[in-house]
Design a protein around this motif. Structure first.
Motif: not given
Length: 276
Positions: A168, A170, A174, A179
């Motif tokens: 993923y 960022v 975040d 998340i």
């Protein structure tokens, strides 16, 4: 819990003159030498359809459209929309990689390709190590190979029910709790998968490994990584026939079905097996 899969890259990818090992990719330390993995990508001009994103990342357009609930592979995706992309991940020496071909454009450099075009899914250090062309003198039309960061579950993660890993990227704002909520996973599993602590800082435009597992499929079978192919529905432990549902997503229940049995199922439906 998933025990210490890989070291978080932090911001080490920004200094192309430095070359720490973590900037090259994740260590090949899992039970499997190849697996199906996922990365995230945010739609942007030139890469705002399933087919253009698939071309950039070496993925399958129909699978991208299906996972992200996009009607057709040519449908324009709103700018900056988070797209989940399935990829094949394999050991290349001691590093996990997924390779995607890329043709250099005017004013391209390894830094721009890694951080702008690929949004941090590779690094200038990995690009330099993979290609033989001068970083400061890339000519338009030069054919490059982009090593996209990916990883397969470690032995401990597999024991804990982790079936695949998602890289993923960022973004600003975040944090680990948000998340974890997005992907329906445990916060601690993310921390341990990236060797982070509760006090660790995560940076925008860096990859964070998200462990995806069968436990989530038990409580939330609608997750993108929970469906089985060819009319089967995952319940987190097994796949069962669902006559009302035709395959639309990828299977990720590693260790439950062998690559051979999956290939046979797919062949019966005249479909390609994406297992490596």
């Amino acid at each position: 819990l998933s025990h210490s899969q890989q070291t978080y890259i932090s911001n080490k990818q920004l200094d192309c003159m430095d070359s720490p090992s973590i900037s090259k990719g994740y260590l090949c330390n899992g039970l499997l030498k190849s697996c199906k993995s996922y990365v995230t990508f945010r739609s942007q001009p030139s890469y705002d359809t399933s087919i253009s994103i698939a071309y950039l990342l070496g993925s399958d357009a129909s699978s991208i459209a299906s996972i992200n609930n996009i009607s057709t592979v040519n449908q324009t995706i709103p700018s900056d929309k988070l797209i989940i992309v399935p990829i094949s991940c394999s050991c290349s020496g001691s590093i996990y990689q997924h390779y995607a071909p890329y043709t250099a454009k005017k004013l391209d450099s390894y830094f721009l390709i890694a951080n702008n075009t690929y949004q941090g899914l590779t690094t200038c250090q990995a690009m330099t190590g993979q290609n033989y062309y001068d970083n400061l003198d890339l000519q338009p039309g030069t054919e490059l190979m982009v090593p996209v960061r990916c990883a397969c579950p470690s032995e401990n993660q597999t024991v804990d029910g982790v079936t695949s890993l998602l890289a993923y990227m960022v973004k600003w704002g975040d944090d680990i709790p948000s998340i974890a909520t997005t992907f329906g996973v445990n916060e601690q599993s993310i921390l341990e998968a990236n060797k982070l602590s509760q006090d660790s800082i995560i940076f925008p435009f860096t990859p964070l490994l998200i462990p995806l597992g069968s436990k989530t499929c038990t409580t939330d079978p609608g997750r993108f990584f929970c469906d089985c192919p060819n009319g089967y529905l995952a319940d987190g432990v097994n796949c069962k026939t669902d006559s009302k549902k035709f395959p639309v997503k990828w299977v990720t229940l590693l260790g439950i079905f062998s690559a051979r049995s999956l290939s046979q199922n797919n062949n019966n439906n005249n479909e390609l097996s994406f297992w490596m």
